[in-house]
Design an enzyme around this catalytic site. Structure first.
Site, PDB file in Angstrom:
ATOM      1  N   CYS A   1       3.324   1.558   2.867  1.00  0.00           N
ATOM      2  CA  CYS A   1       4.596   0.824   2.719  1.00  0.00           C
ATOM      3  C   CYS A   1       5.611   1.694   1.987  1.00  0.00           C
ATOM      4  O   CYS A   1       6.768   1.822   2.417  1.00  0.00           O
ATOM      5  CB  CYS A   1       4.383  -0.471   1.934  1.00  0.00           C
ATOM      6  SG  CYS A   1       3.236  -1.647   2.685  1.00  0.00           S
TER       7      CYS A   1
ATOM      8  N   CYS B   1       0.847  -1.196   0.000  1.00  0.00           N
ATOM      9  CA  CYS B   1       0.000   0.000   0.000  1.00  0.00           C
ATOM     10  C   CYS B   1       0.880   1.243   0.000  1.00  0.00           C
ATOM     11  O   CYS B   1       2.109   1.170   0.079  1.00  0.00           O
ATOM     12  CB  CYS B   1      -0.923   0.007   1.220  1.00  0.00           C
ATOM     13  SG  CYS B   1      -0.022   0.062   2.780  1.00  0.00           S
TER      14      CYS B   1
ATOM     15  N   ASP C   1      -7.717   2.707 -27.271  1.00  0.00           N
ATOM     16  CA  ASP C   1      -7.601   1.285 -27.592  1.00  0.00           C
ATOM     17  C   ASP C   1      -6.244   0.900 -28.144  1.00  0.00           C
ATOM     18  O   ASP C   1      -5.982  -0.269 -28.383  1.00  0.00           O
ATOM     19  CB  ASP C   1      -8.680   0.882 -28.607  1.00  0.00           C
ATOM     20  CG  ASP C   1      -8.365   1.406 -30.004  1.00  0.00           C
ATOM     21  OD1 ASP C   1      -7.828   2.528 -30.096  1.00  0.00           O
ATOM     22  OD2 ASP C   1      -8.658   0.711 -30.986  1.00  0.00           O
TER      23      ASP C   1
ATOM     24  N   ASP D   1      -9.999   8.820 -27.624  1.00  0.00           N
ATOM     25  CA  ASP D   1      -9.235   8.589 -28.845  1.00  0.00           C
ATOM     26  C   ASP D   1     -10.248   8.458 -29.983  1.00  0.00           C
ATOM     27  O   ASP D   1     -11.407   8.097 -29.752  1.00  0.00           O
ATOM     28  CB  ASP D   1      -8.420   7.303 -28.690  1.00  0.00           C
ATOM     29  CG  ASP D   1      -7.783   6.869 -29.990  1.00  0.00           C
ATOM     30  OD1 ASP D   1      -7.132   7.711 -30.631  1.00  0.00           O
ATOM     31  OD2 ASP D   1      -7.949   5.696 -30.361  1.00  0.00           O
TER      32      ASP D   1
ATOM     33  N   ASP E   1      -2.083   5.162 -27.118  1.00  0.00           N
ATOM     34  CA  ASP E   1      -2.869   5.754 -26.032  1.00  0.00           C
ATOM     35  C   ASP E   1      -2.334   5.371 -24.660  1.00  0.00           C
ATOM     36  O   ASP E   1      -2.836   5.854 -23.640  1.00  0.00           O
ATOM     37  CB  ASP E   1      -4.336   5.296 -26.123  1.00  0.00           C
ATOM     38  CG  ASP E   1      -4.980   5.660 -27.445  1.00  0.00           C
ATOM     39  OD1 ASP E   1      -4.774   6.793 -27.904  1.00  0.00           O
ATOM     40  OD2 ASP E   1      -5.668   4.803 -28.018  1.00  0.00           O
TER      41      ASP E   1
END
Length: 742
Positions: free
Chosen positions: A22, A19, A631, A431, A635
């Site tokens: 840490c 986390c 996609d 996009d 990107d």
């Protein structure tokens, strides 16, 4: 090594971080070490950037410091380090998964014995035997981590888990062996083996879900790195080809790129001609023609032609390396889901332990003859009822139920990192290619001239384009094949660079290409077709002409079609008060036409991957909470930079790995649905945490004996255990209720 300042700047993998707490603790401790000038932990990438003086401190010593905190710093670098870390993480996850499975197997009988068959002979002894491995073997990590925290003079939720599990287990063992101790004092002895075992099970399930979600980050980086080939064919001074590792290629090297190969480094074409798939950079499906003087980029895919190139950028200077670095930086710049449990752990744990101790001392001092007994019971009751079981379940249960609901809708939620801020999303960046549009060129219109043989034109066009390597030819062949065009023999086929192709069918010469090419062949351009071609080009469609030796016969308009749901999806997002932007690597004319068609006012064309990420960063700097939808590999940097990355399911594996959500199929309407679902999940998490903490606010004082002076009520540890279980059930029930009704 920086000789001027005698410092080392390096990045080392770190294993075991769970986390943000840490990462923060490692930064704080290492930052205080003599000789360390800079320490920055990247939680998402699982590594640490260090600037240190090797004369004052060694990397081995730093690794020891990290090990003392319960983590592993891999002091070696390069691919060996990445491999080591990957193997360790796999072993770690597999061990955690096995611990969860075996803990459940042993805990189910304990629950049955406790709730249903508690009157059978040796029920307590059987529960003790089953609970022991769950607590001290499968759940040993809680005790190990709690001890390491104690040595560091700090506490976290592992501390409270270890304390509540340990106390409930030891208290149960004592009650089982010496029941007469309590019976003499008119107190019925109970055992809490089921509580100690189920606490371990519930918390470990939450940890396993977190570990599973974290695994995708490194996979995305690995796939990006895998885009570049490991070797290249270098042309020697004598003209021979020699296979060379990418690491040894220098600027100025001459490289031969054969059909189907990936471009190894950035460079310029020296001779030859081909079409190169640059979709990883531009997102556009059509390959780009490359001739002498054209730029080519590492990781892009050469098609059927061959060429020689001169390397201009190698190693970390290539466009692909830049994308990888941007993805790593963007992923590491955002904190993981802000679990309230983790945030308040440093305060919550000491407060609970203090309350338990104070209640025991108070009972010992002012509890009369039974003060000591009451004090011990109060201590045990407070620790049991305060166990963070409900807190640990608050997030994973809501996420599990939400993930299931999302899957039903075709929305795959990969982890909770972006869910925390989903309700704040006020800007969505889309996009164009593959997100708003279908993502591949299709024939949109076929216009035949006056008095032409339609069948003959279709057959000739279909047959000639079957011979062509041009990317638009694939769309034309696909279209006419669906119309059952006939394949006829083509003689004298020839491709003309930058113009088109020509061939002979049934003794008649045909030309296929752009208008300039046809005019150069002396073809008469029919006026009605020219007017229609201008109209189609105004709609940002690419026009391909067919002509014979005398006149133009047919024109074919090709475009990347807008998806059927894109207009409605953009309208829905506007209705939700979300600003919508479109970014594309395509030209401005096409971008303007698509934006106008779907109702987007804010758009930018000819965007490189780095520019997309920079645009998202600018929106964030202006105070917007941004969702990026894409996609393609191009990107990936923007998806990582955005507050919430969403990948279209038909896109590249890398985009899907980097994004925190993926949409199954190509329906853009899933984007507003995903935002609404995410908001609902976050709302449920907050409700769960609220009720879990309210439960503690009320339950802990009662367990300590706050009601005893008022009405003589003391909470029995068994009731506390039941209340703890009930709080967990309430959290699960709330998750099921609120999200299933979505």
């Amino acid at each position: 090594m920086d000789n001027a300042t005698n410092t080392i700047k390096a990045v080392y993998p770190v294993v075991g971080m769970q986390c943000a707490a840490c990462a923060a603790r490692i930064e704080k401790v290492l930052g205080k070490q003599q000789g360390v000038q800079l320490c920055n932990v990247n939680l998402a990438a699982g590594n640490i950037s260090l600037v240190y003086n090797p004369d004052e401190i060694t990397i081995e010593r730093l690794a020891e410091v990290v090990a003392n905190m319960g983590f592993q710093l891999v002091a070696t670098g390069g691919e060996d380090a990445a491999t080591q870390v990957e193997e360790r993480e796999k072993v770690r996850y597999k061990e955690l998964r096995n611990n969860v499975v075996w803990s459940i197997v042993l805990s189910v009988p304990i629950m049955l014995l406790s709730m249903v068959f508690h009157d059978i002979p040796y029920a307590q002894e059987i529960m003790a035997v089953l609970a022991t491995p769950v607590v001290f073997y499968f759940g040993r990590g809680f005790f190990v981590n709690a001890w390491k925290q104690l040595k560091q003079k700090s506490a976290n939720m592992d501390t409270l888990v270890a304390l509540s599990v340990g106390v409930s287990y030891c208290f149960s063992i004592f009650n089982m062996i010496y029941p007469e101790f309590w019976e003499k004092r008119d107190v019925e002895p109970h055992v809490y083996f089921e509580a100690s075992a189920m606490i371990v099970v519930f918390i470990m399930i939450g940890r396993m879900l977190e570990e599973r979600a974290k695994g995708n980050t490194s996979e995305a980086i690995k796939k990006l790195m895998g885009l570049a080939p490991k070797t290249a064919m270098v042309v020697t001074e004598s003209g021979e080809l020699r296979e060379t590792l990418i690491d040894y290629i220098k600027e100025g090297s001459v490289i031969a790129v054969r059909p189907g190969e990936k471009v190894p480094v950035d460079g310029v074409v020296m001779n030859g001609m081909s079409f190169v798939d640059e979709s990883m950079l531009s997102g556009e499906p059509m390959s780009v023609e490359k001739t002498e003087g054209s730029e080519v980029f590492a990781g892009t895919i050469n098609q059927k032609g061959a060429f020689q190139m001169k390397a201009t950028k190698v190693g970390s200077a290539t466009m692909l390396a830049t994308i990888i670095k941007m993805v790593q930086d963007a992923q590491g710049s955002k904190a993981p889901i802000q679990r309230i449990v983790d945030k308040v752990a440093g305060v919550f744990v000491p407060v609970i332990v203090t309350i338990a101790l104070l209640s025991m001392v108070a009972w010992c001092l002012w509890g009369g003859n039974d003060g000591v007994v009451r004090g011990v019971l109060a201590f045990v009751t407070v620790v049991i009822i305060a166990c963070p079981c409900a807190h640990g379940l608050a997030t994973p249960t809501a996420i599990m139920v939400g993930i299931g609901k999302g899957a039903e809708k075709g929305i795959l939620i990969k982890d909770a990192k972006s869910l925390e801020i989903a309700k704040k999303i006020d800007a969505v960046v889309l996009d164009k290619t593959g997100t708003i549009t279908e993502g591949r060129p299709e024939v949109a219109d076929v216009v035949y001239g006056a008095n032409v043989d339609v069948d003959a034109c279709a057959d000739a066009l279909y047959s000639i384009e079957m011979q062509s390597e041009h990317p638009l030819a694939e769309a034309i062949v696909r279209h006419f094949k669906s119309l059952d065009a006939n394949s006829v023999s083509v003689a004298g086929f020839e491709a003309v660079v930058g113009g088109g192709v020509k061939g002979e069918v049934d003794g008649k010469h045909y030309f296929v290409g752009n208008a300039k090419f046809l005019k150069s062949q002396g073809v008469k351009m029919e006026q009605d077709l020219e007017v229609r071609a201008n109209e189609l080009e105004d709609e940002s469609k690419t026009v391909v002409w067919l002509a014979d030796e005398e006149r133009s016969l047919t024109l074919i308009a090709i475009t990347d079609k807008v998806k059927a749901t894109s207009v409605a999806a953009v309208a829905k997002m506007h209705e939700m008060g979300v600003a919508v932007y479109m970014l594309t690597g395509d030209n401005r004319v096409t971008a303007e036409a698509v934006a106008r068609q779907v109702g987007i006012k804010n758009y930018k064309a000819q965007m490189l991957p780095s520019e997309k990420a920079e645009f998202v960063a600018r929106l964030q700097a202006e105070g917007h909470c941004v969702a990026m939808v894409g996609d393609g590999i191009n990107d990936s940097a923007a998806l990582a930079q955005a507050d919430m990355g969403v990948a279209m399911g038909q896109g590249s594996d890398i985009a899907i790995d980097i994004a925190k959500m993926a949409i199954v199929g190509n329906d853009l309407m899933k984007i507003p649905e995903a935002i609404e679902l995410s908001k609902n999940i976050v709302r449920t998490i907050h409700q769960n945490l609220f009720w879990a903490f309210i439960y503690n606010v009320i339950g802990v004082p009662v367990a300590a004996g706050a009601l005893y002076p008022v009405c003589g009520f003391l909470l029995n540890p068994m009731i506390a255990g039941a209340a703890m279980a009930l709080s967990s059930v309430s959290v699960v029930t709330n998750s099921l209720r609120s999200i299933k009704n979505e």
